[in-house]
Design an enzyme around this catalytic site. Structure first.
Site, PDB file in Angstrom:
ATOM      1  N   ASN A  79      -3.483  17.524  -4.360  1.00  0.00           N
ATOM      2  CA  ASN A  79      -2.622  16.457  -3.850  1.00  0.00           C
ATOM      3  C   ASN A  79      -1.288  16.505  -4.613  1.00  0.00           C
ATOM      4  OD1 ASN A  79      -1.331  13.881  -3.779  1.00  0.00           O
ATOM      5  ND2 ASN A  79      -3.186  12.976  -2.957  1.00  0.00           N
ATOM      6  N   HIS A 110      -0.074  12.206   0.998  1.00  0.00           N
ATOM      7  CA  HIS A 110      -0.254  10.856   1.539  1.00  0.00           C
ATOM      8  C   HIS A 110       1.112  10.290   1.907  1.00  0.00           C
ATOM      9  CE1 HIS A 110      -2.055   6.553   0.714  1.00  0.00           C
ATOM     10  NE2 HIS A 110      -1.533   6.667   1.926  1.00  0.00           N
ATOM     11  N   ARG A 167       2.810   7.317   2.681  1.00  0.00           N
ATOM     12  CA  ARG A 167       2.551   5.874   2.620  1.00  0.00           C
ATOM     13  C   ARG A 167       3.552   5.131   3.478  1.00  0.00           C
ATOM     14  NH1 ARG A 167      -0.920   4.505  -2.101  1.00  0.00           N
ATOM     15  NH2 ARG A 167      -0.596   2.373  -1.430  1.00  0.00           N
ATOM     16  N   ARG A 225       6.868   5.714  -0.764  1.00  0.00           N
ATOM     17  CA  ARG A 225       7.225   5.690  -2.189  1.00  0.00           C
ATOM     18  C   ARG A 225       7.216   7.072  -2.833  1.00  0.00           C
ATOM     19  NH1 ARG A 225       1.977   2.553  -4.614  1.00  0.00           N
ATOM     20  NH2 ARG A 225       2.515   1.103  -2.938  1.00  0.00           N
ATOM     21  N   ASP A 274       1.420  14.490  -4.139  1.00  0.00           N
ATOM     22  CA  ASP A 274       2.200  13.241  -4.017  1.00  0.00           C
ATOM     23  C   ASP A 274       3.077  12.973  -5.233  1.00  0.00           C
ATOM     24  OD1 ASP A 274       0.825  12.814  -1.680  1.00  0.00           O
ATOM     25  OD2 ASP A 274      -0.407  11.161  -2.449  1.00  0.00           O
ATOM     26  N   HIS A 275       2.509  13.208  -6.415  1.00  0.00           N
ATOM     27  CA  HIS A 275       3.225  12.738  -7.609  1.00  0.00           C
ATOM     28  C   HIS A 275       4.322  13.681  -8.091  1.00  0.00           C
ATOM     29  CE1 HIS A 275       1.064   9.146  -7.405  1.00  0.00           C
ATOM     30  NE2 HIS A 275      -0.098   9.785  -7.431  1.00  0.00           N
ATOM     31  N   GLU A 325     -14.829  11.104   2.750  1.00  0.00           N
ATOM     32  CA  GLU A 325     -14.447  11.418   1.379  1.00  0.00           C
ATOM     33  C   GLU A 325     -14.909  10.253   0.513  1.00  0.00           C
ATOM     34  OE1 GLU A 325     -10.684  13.221   0.622  1.00  0.00           O
ATOM     35  OE2 GLU A 325     -10.549  12.346  -1.387  1.00  0.00           O
ATOM     36  N   ARG A 381      14.674   9.968  -9.381  1.00  0.00           N
ATOM     37  CA  ARG A 381      16.107  10.233  -9.478  1.00  0.00           C
ATOM     38  C   ARG A 381      16.791  10.307  -8.109  1.00  0.00           C
ATOM     39  NH1 ARG A 381      18.102  11.926 -14.609  1.00  0.00           N
ATOM     40  NH2 ARG A 381      17.092  10.421 -15.954  1.00  0.00           N
ATOM     41  N   THR A 422      -2.245   2.616  -6.502  1.00  0.00           N
ATOM     42  CA  THR A 422      -2.831   3.788  -5.857  1.00  0.00           C
ATOM     43  C   THR A 422      -3.877   3.280  -4.869  1.00  0.00           C
ATOM     44  OG1 THR A 422      -4.003   5.877  -6.242  1.00  0.00           O
ATOM     45  CG2 THR A 422      -4.513   4.069  -7.744  1.00  0.00           C
ATOM     46  N   THR A 423      -4.582   4.199  -4.204  1.00  0.00           N
ATOM     47  CA  THR A 423      -5.575   3.773  -3.224  1.00  0.00           C
ATOM     48  C   THR A 423      -6.783   3.221  -3.981  1.00  0.00           C
ATOM     49  OG1 THR A 423      -4.786   5.604  -1.906  1.00  0.00           O
ATOM     50  CG2 THR A 423      -6.766   4.518  -1.136  1.00  0.00           C
ATOM     51  N   HIS A 442     -10.403  11.203  -6.199  1.00  0.00           N
ATOM     52  CA  HIS A 442      -9.665  10.101  -6.806  1.00  0.00           C
ATOM     53  C   HIS A 442      -9.985  10.009  -8.289  1.00  0.00           C
ATOM     54  CE1 HIS A 442      -7.297   6.510  -7.326  1.00  0.00           C
ATOM     55  NE2 HIS A 442      -6.798   6.748  -6.129  1.00  0.00           N
ATOM     56  N   GLY A 443      -8.953  10.247  -9.093  1.00  0.00           N
ATOM     57  CA  GLY A 443      -9.049  10.086 -10.542  1.00  0.00           C
ATOM     58  C   GLY A 443      -9.756  11.212 -11.271  1.00  0.00           C
ATOM     59  N   GLU A 497      -3.039  12.434   4.518  1.00  0.00           N
ATOM     60  CA  GLU A 497      -3.631  11.116   4.221  1.00  0.00           C
ATOM     61  C   GLU A 497      -2.756  10.039   4.806  1.00  0.00           C
ATOM     62  OE1 GLU A 497      -4.426   9.834   0.250  1.00  0.00           O
ATOM     63  OE2 GLU A 497      -5.416  11.711  -0.192  1.00  0.00           O
ATOM     64  N   GLY A 539      -5.196  15.144  -7.555  1.00  0.00           N
ATOM     65  CA  GLY A 539      -3.738  15.136  -7.622  1.00  0.00           C
ATOM     66  C   GLY A 539      -3.169  14.718  -8.953  1.00  0.00           C
ATOM     67  N   HIS A 540      -3.232  13.422  -9.239  1.00  0.00           N
ATOM     68  CA  HIS A 540      -2.492  12.850 -10.357  1.00  0.00           C
ATOM     69  C   HIS A 540      -2.729  13.598 -11.668  1.00  0.00           C
ATOM     70  CE1 HIS A 540      -1.779   9.833 -13.575  1.00  0.00           C
ATOM     71  NE2 HIS A 540      -0.707   9.597 -12.853  1.00  0.00           N
TER      72      HIS A 540
HETATM   73  N1  PXP Z   1      -8.420  11.465  -2.195  1.00  0.00           N
HETATM   74  C1  PXP Z   1      -7.830  10.402  -1.621  1.00  0.00           C
HETATM   75  C2  PXP Z   1      -8.359   9.928  -0.317  1.00  0.00           C
HETATM   76  C3  PXP Z   1      -6.742   9.760  -2.225  1.00  0.00           C
HETATM   77  O1  PXP Z   1      -6.170   8.681  -1.643  1.00  0.00           O
HETATM   78  C4  PXP Z   1      -6.240  10.277  -3.431  1.00  0.00           C
HETATM   79  C5  PXP Z   1      -5.030   9.655  -4.065  1.00  0.00           C
HETATM   80  O2  PXP Z   1      -3.929   9.786  -3.229  1.00  0.00           O
HETATM   81  C6  PXP Z   1      -6.864  11.396  -3.981  1.00  0.00           C
HETATM   82  C7  PXP Z   1      -7.978  11.952  -3.361  1.00  0.00           C
HETATM   83  C8  PXP Z   1      -6.385  12.030  -5.246  1.00  0.00           C
HETATM   84  O3  PXP Z   1      -6.521  11.143  -6.303  1.00  0.00           O
HETATM   85  P1  PXP Z   1      -5.867  11.491  -7.694  1.00  0.00           P
HETATM   86  O4  PXP Z   1      -4.389  11.600  -7.473  1.00  0.00           O
HETATM   87  O5  PXP Z   1      -6.251  10.338  -8.557  1.00  0.00           O
HETATM   88  O6  PXP Z   1      -6.461  12.791  -8.149  1.00  0.00           O
END
Ligand code: PXP
Length: 249
Positions: free
Chosen positions: A11, A47, A49, A53, A13-14, A155, A22, A104-105, A198-199, A74, A220-221
C-alpha cells in the site's frame, strides 16, 4: 513462484501523505509502486479517500497506466467511488469503511446491517470484472453477510492484533490472533478468498502469514516508514522473505 505463494500487496498511500505535506509532486507514489513491484510486490494497493488526503484521482490514473501488477483499489461504498472504479475497472476493489475524522481505517465494514445496500452496490463492480473484497473484522456474522452479498474476497482487519502487540498486551493479542485464525478457516470453508492487513510489521507478520487460508497480505504504513531507514526495496524484500519463511515456501 508456486501458485500457492502468499501474495504481498504493498500500500503506497503514505508516500502520497509525505508528498502532500508540501503540496508538490515529490515523493511520487507511482515511483514507489514501481519499486515495490520490482522488489517482489504481487500487487499495489491504493486508497482513494473521500477527502483525498493522500492518494489523488490523478495518482489512480497514473497507477492504472504504469503498473505491471494488479491494482487493488480501496474505496468507501459511495456513488462517487463506484463511478471512479467503473471507469478504471481495476483488478480488485476493496470496500472499506471511511469516517472523515479517523486517522486510518479503524474498524471493519458493517456488512450485516447494510446487506441489501451493499449487495446492490457491489453487483455492477462484479459485472465489470473487478474482484470485490470486503474489509471486515474477524467476526462470523460479518463474514456470512459478505458471502451472502456476493463478495469473492474478504480482507480481515489485523489492526487490533497489531495494536495489542505494540502495547505489550500478549493475552489480548493472542486472543485476536486466534479469532483471525478461526475466521480465516471459516471464510475459506464458505468459498471466500481470504486476505488480511492493517498495521502489520516485521514483528507481527509471521503468525498471520502462516495461516494456510490467507492468500494475500496488504501492508503499507510500516513499509513506507521502514523505507526511510533502509530504502523501499530492501524493506519490501525483507517483508517478502519473512512471509516466505512463515509459509516455508
Ligand atoms: N488493508 C486495508 C483494507 C486498509 O485499509 C489498509 C490501510 O489503508 C491496509 C490494508 C494497510 O494498512 P497499513 O498501512 O497499516 O499497513
Amino acid at each position: 513462484m508456486t501458485q500457492n505463494k502468499l501474495r504481498l500487496g504493498v500500500n503506497i498511500d503514505h508516500v502520497a501523505t509525505v508528498r502532500n505535506a508540501r503540496g508538490g509532486a515529490y515523493p511520487d507514489p507511482v515511483r514507489a509502486a514501481k519499486l515495490a513491484e520490482e522488489a517482489g510486490a504481487a500487487g499495489i494497493t491504493a486508497h482513494l479517500r473521500e477527502d483525498r488526503r493522500h492518494i489523488t484521482d490523478a495518482d489512480i490514473d497514473r497507477l492504472m497506466e504504469a503498473l505491471n501488477v494488479p491494482l487493488n483499489f480501496e474505496m468507501a461504498a459511495t456513488e462517487e467511488m463506484q463511478r471512479i472504479a467503473l471507469r478504471h475497472k481495476p483488478h480488485a476493489v476493496c470496500i472499506v469503511p471511511e469516517k472523515r475524522e479517523e486517522r486510518t481505517t479503524e474498524g471493519g465494514l458493517e456488512v450485516a446491517r447494510e446487506e441489501n445496500r451493499l449487495a446492490h452496490y457491489i453487483a455492477p463492480l462484479r459485472d465489470a470484472g473487478c474482484r470485490v473484497s470486503i474489509f471486515i473484522a474477524a467476526d462470523k456474522k460479518q463474514i456470512e453477510a459478505a458471502h451472502r452479498i456476493g463478495a469473492e474476497v474478504i480482507e480481515l482487519h489485523t489492526g487490533a492484533y497489531c495494536d495489542y502487540h505494540a502495547e505489550g498486551k500478549a493475552k489480548d493479542r493472542d486472543r485476536e490472533l486466534e479469532a483471525l485464525r478461526e475466521m480465516s478457516a471459516f471464510a475459506h470453508s464458505l468459498g471466500l478468498e481470504v486476505h488480511a492487513g492493517h498495521g502489520l510489521t516485521y514483528e507481527t507478520v509471521k503468525p498471520v502469514a502462516a495461516f494456510p487460508e490467507v492468500k494475500e497480505l496488504n501492508i503499507g504504513h510500516f513499509l513506507i516508514g521502514e523505507a526511510v531507514f533502509r530504502g523501499l526495496t530492501p524493506a519490501v524484500q525483507e517483508m517478502r522473505r519473512m512471509m516466505d519463511e512463515a509459509r516455508e515456501v
